[in-house]
Motif scaffolding. Structure first.
Motif, PDB file in Angstrom:
ATOM      1  N   UNK A 185      -0.833   3.477   8.225  1.00 31.87           N
ATOM      2  CA  UNK A 185      -0.847   3.156   9.649  1.00 31.87           C
ATOM      3  C   UNK A 185      -0.775   1.644   9.864  1.00 31.87           C
ATOM      4  N   UNK A 186      -1.667   0.900   9.185  1.00 28.48           N
ATOM      5  CA  UNK A 186      -1.688  -0.553   9.371  1.00 28.48           C
ATOM      6  C   UNK A 186      -0.433  -1.205   8.794  1.00 28.48           C
ATOM      7  N   UNK A 187       0.082  -0.657   7.676  1.00 26.77           N
ATOM      8  CA  UNK A 187       1.216  -1.287   7.005  1.00 26.77           C
ATOM      9  C   UNK A 187       2.552  -0.995   7.688  1.00 26.77           C
ATOM     10  N   UNK A 188       2.605   0.061   8.496  1.00 28.28           N
ATOM     11  CA  UNK A 188       3.860   0.429   9.146  1.00 28.28           C
ATOM     12  C   UNK A 188       4.145  -0.378  10.399  1.00 28.28           C
ATOM     13  N   UNK A 189       3.105  -0.943  10.985  1.00 31.52           N
ATOM     14  CA  UNK A 189       3.258  -1.584  12.283  1.00 31.52           C
ATOM     15  C   UNK A 189       4.292  -2.709  12.250  1.00 31.52           C
ATOM     16  N   UNK A 190       4.182  -3.627  11.315  1.00 34.53           N
ATOM     17  CA  UNK A 190       5.102  -4.771  11.263  1.00 34.53           C
ATOM     18  C   UNK A 190       6.546  -4.369  10.958  1.00 34.53           C
TER      19      UNK A 190
END
Length: 750
Positions: A458-463
């Protein structure tokens, strides 16, 4: 001794973030011309809850800004002001400012007072301009009602150690507070105060509920002395529970019969002006119902037979069955309609069924389950050597352990699975702001928001997704006039889609724009002296945009054009064990597809033997395995070996040579070739034997050792041996040079 209120700050921070997210999503989806009234109420309630919590915990700047925002929202929802696009922009900017203040409070940093003041002045100007505009008479009454003052009587009974003075000080900052009686714990004497402000009773009750439990306070409305023997102070029908809302001015009053606001009064129990308590008590004593049952209407003569029949008055007549005798006039009178009962709040019920758990605790639990799976595999391997007749009970127990371990593993894995909506929900705001800056019209469509993937993604997909979306808006979708000239709709369409496919999750970013220009990409590559040719496939040409510093933008803007980002996107996706693919067609559009494993913690794989070593190949990369004929093996001088499979030449990668395993087989016709595909390229991996397929618990190699090229992690087998997990993308990419060209040379020679 006073209670440290800071221990409750995290709860307020979490709830405030949820309220801000709700505000943003509703504002972005709102039709300015015809806003939904319930959405306006929901936005107002979110702002009001933030204000109440901020005031309670002493965050005065946040409470002040939210108060101004709340006033403007209140006028809009009551029809005193007309909602405009400029207002929605201001509300979104206020949300951003509140979000920044929340982060500052959380990290103990200084607030940006200039930004907060600028937004607050803009909101106040909007409210001031609206106040100068004349409104209809019907709206005028609404404004007067909204601006009326409430006089409330507060009875507070704090527990020992609770800081009542701070609570009273926060109330005094929001209105006129007069202490009538100071409380004393020894005599069990409560604090009594009179509070006059623009806050309604339910709003004050919600603020008090942050610090006191419901049984520790009582809020009553001043009705100028009307009622029984309370002399205008605590009226029995005016107690307010926190969060209770009803029909009387948004406040639900609680009766003194012990219903606590959960039950509505029975109809017809007292006439207006009579003492409600005495009438109710007389009714309960006379019929023995104690207020729990509604009285049955007196049956007519013709109904006596029904009541004495099999139904005893408990069941209605069957459909289509006639009545023997027509009812008399008294029984045929229309009965008053039963009062509508409020539907339960499903959202509240869902919140009560969930708890907040630190992700580190979930990771620890998952790690322990992984160790349990490894232990279970060891027991299975040891038990396979035992006599099944002599050790039947032991083997049955091991089999049950395997089944229960699998179920436990799946249950714990589901805890880490999170809907991708947590990533998608931030893009309506990104698309709205960027489209306005670029002067483009964009219709955003999101599909598959409930598709679940590992929390770690989730956190790694944002950028990466943000960069792909910005590229589609800037480079892909044309301006409205250019689209109209091509016969397209002036509004471009951007689609975010997520779905499961096999053991992977696929996330697509699609647009109906101009598509990628093959000629411009090749021209730009030649300018940078990159080895390209006109015979390259479309997939190979599209792959050039992932090179560092590569950009076809005519000019550099604050949105894109610097050639920084797409290479980082690809690297981040590969670090997550995934890959990215591009499909584009001129004037039709472009689709960027990200393919990721469902989880980083446990994977399906094929274990293979190379010499005395065991390696694991992720199952998602494997296409097939075969034992080639000697005639299918070709050697290209100075380039290596290739294998001919169904009209295609694939480069052979001998894992024994790649990882320097001396005991491994070196001849391709003596071993087994495993065909894998990664990064758009297919290669044949030479191994000695295939051991089997199973699930493996992934251990991070960098955390426990260091990063090794060609390896993505490690796992522990059932016998306790450590097996290394291959990084197929890295291996395929390392063979796209001389060895990769060997396949092309072999095909050309043929």
């Amino acid at each position: 001794m006073t209670i440290d209120m800071s221990q409750f700050h995290q709860v307020f921070f979490d709830e405030a973030e949820e309220h801000l997210a709700t505000m943003e999503s509703l504002l972005l989806a709102m039709d300015v011309a015809q806003p939904e009234q319930e959405d306006l109420h929901a936005i107002f309630r979110a702002a009001h809850s933030i204000k109440g919590g901020a005031a309670t915990f002493g965050f005065a700047e946040m409470a002040e800004l939210t108060h101004v925002l709340e006033n403007l929202l209140d006028r809009v929802r009551k029809g005193a002001m007309e909602l405009t696009a400029q207002m929605v922009d201001a509300f979104l900017q206020a949300k951003d400012a509140l979000q920044a203040m929340l982060v500052a409070y959380k990290n103990g940093e200084a607030l940006d007072g200039e930004r907060r003041g600028e937004i607050q002045r803009r909101l106040e100007e909007m409210e001031g301009r609206a106040a100068e505009i004349s409104v209809p008479a019907s709206a005028q009454e609404t404004i007067q009602a909204a601006e009326s003052l409430w006089t409330l009587f507060l009875e507070l009974t704090p527990a020992a150690g609770q800081d009542i003075h701070s609570l009273l000080a926060n109330l005094a900052a929001q209105g006129d507070l007069t202490i009538v009686q100071e409380g004393r714990l020894d005599d069990e004497l409560p604090w009594v105060a009179v509070f006059t402000s623009s806050l309604a009773a339910d709003e004050v009750a919600e603020s008090l509920a942050f610090s006191l439990s419901p049984e520790q306070f009582r809020v009553s409305v001043d009705r100028c002395g009307e009622g029984g023997d309370e002399y205008g102070f605590f009226l029995p029908d005016d107690r307010v529970e926190p969060g209770a809302r009803g029909v009387a001015g948004g406040v639900s009053y609680v009766d003194e019969d012990g219903g606590f606001g959960l039950f509505e009064p029975l109809p017809g129990l007292h006439a207006p002006g009579e003492d409600a308590g005495s009438q109710r008590l007389a009714q309960m004593e006379s019929d023995g119902s104690f207020g729990l049952f509604e009285p049955l209407t007196a049956p007519g003569k013709g109904d006596a037979k029904d009541l004495e029949g099999d139904g005893f008055g408990l069941f209605g007549g069957a459909p289509g069955v006639g009545v023997e005798k027509a009812p008399d006039a008294a029984s045929s009178e229309a009965k008053p309609a039963a009062p509508a009962r409020p539907q339960p709040d499903k959202g509240a019920a869902a919140g009560e069924n969930s708890i907040r758990v630190n992700i580190e605790k979930v990771d620890m639990l998952l790690n322990l389950v992984g160790e349990l799976v490894i232990t279970q595999s060891m027991l299975m391997q040891s038990g396979s050597a035992l006599d099944p007749v002599e050790h039947e009970r032991l083997l049955n127990g091991i089999s049950s352990l395997q089944r229960n371990s699998r179920e436990l593993q799946e249950a714990v894995m589901s805890i880490r699975m999170t809907p991708i909506a947590f990533v998608f929900n931030r893009f309506p705001r990104v698309v709205r702001d960027l489209a306005g800056k670029l002067g483009k019209q964009i219709d955003l469509k999101m599909v598959g928001e409930n598709t679940e993937l590992d929390k770690g993604f989730i956190e790694k997909l944002s950028d990466p997704l943000t960069h792909l979306v910005r590229n589609s808006l800037d480079h892909g979708i044309e301006p409205p006039d250019a689209r109209v000239a091509k016969g397209k709709s002036p509004a471009g369409r951007l689609t975010l889609r997520a779905f499961h496919q096999g053991g992977s999750i696929v996330i697509e970013v699609s647009d109906d724009g101009a598509g990628l220009s093959r000629e411009r990409i090749l021209a730009k590559a030649r300018e940078r002296d990159m080895p390209v040719s006109d015979n390259m496939s479309d997939a190979e040409v599209w792959g050039l945009i992932f090179e560092a510093g590569f950009s076809t933008a005519a000019e550099v803007t604050d949105v894109s054009g610097r050639g920084v980002g797409m290479d980082v996107v690809k690297r981040n996706i590969q670090n997550m064990g995934g890959r990215i693919e591009i499909d584009s067609m001129a004037d039709v559009g472009t689709t960027m597809s990200i393919r990721l494993p469902l989880t980083l913690a446990i994977m399906d794989g094929m274990s293979v033997r190379v010499g005395h070593e065991i390696y694991v190949l992720p199952l998602g990369f494997i296409l097939e395995s075969l034992q080639p004929e000697p005639a299918a093996i070709k050697t290209v001088a100075g380039r290596g070996e290739v294998v001919h499979i169904r009209g295609e030449y694939l480069p052979i990668v001998a894992l024994g040579r790649y990882f320097n395993v001396g005991t491994a087989r070196q001849r391709a016709d003596e071993g087994i070739l495993v065909i894998v595909e990664a990064s758009g390229a297919r290669v044949a991996l030479l191994v000695d034997d295939l051991i089997g397929q199973q699930q493996f618990v992934v251990k991070n190699l960098e955390t426990n050792y260091r990063k090794v090229d060609g390896l993505s992690g490690a796992t522990i087998l059932g016998d306790g041996q450590v097996a290394l997990i291959l990084d197929i993308s890295t291996i395929a990419r390392s063979n796209s040079g001389p060895r990769g060209s060997a396949a092309q040379m072999a095909a050309a020679a043929e």
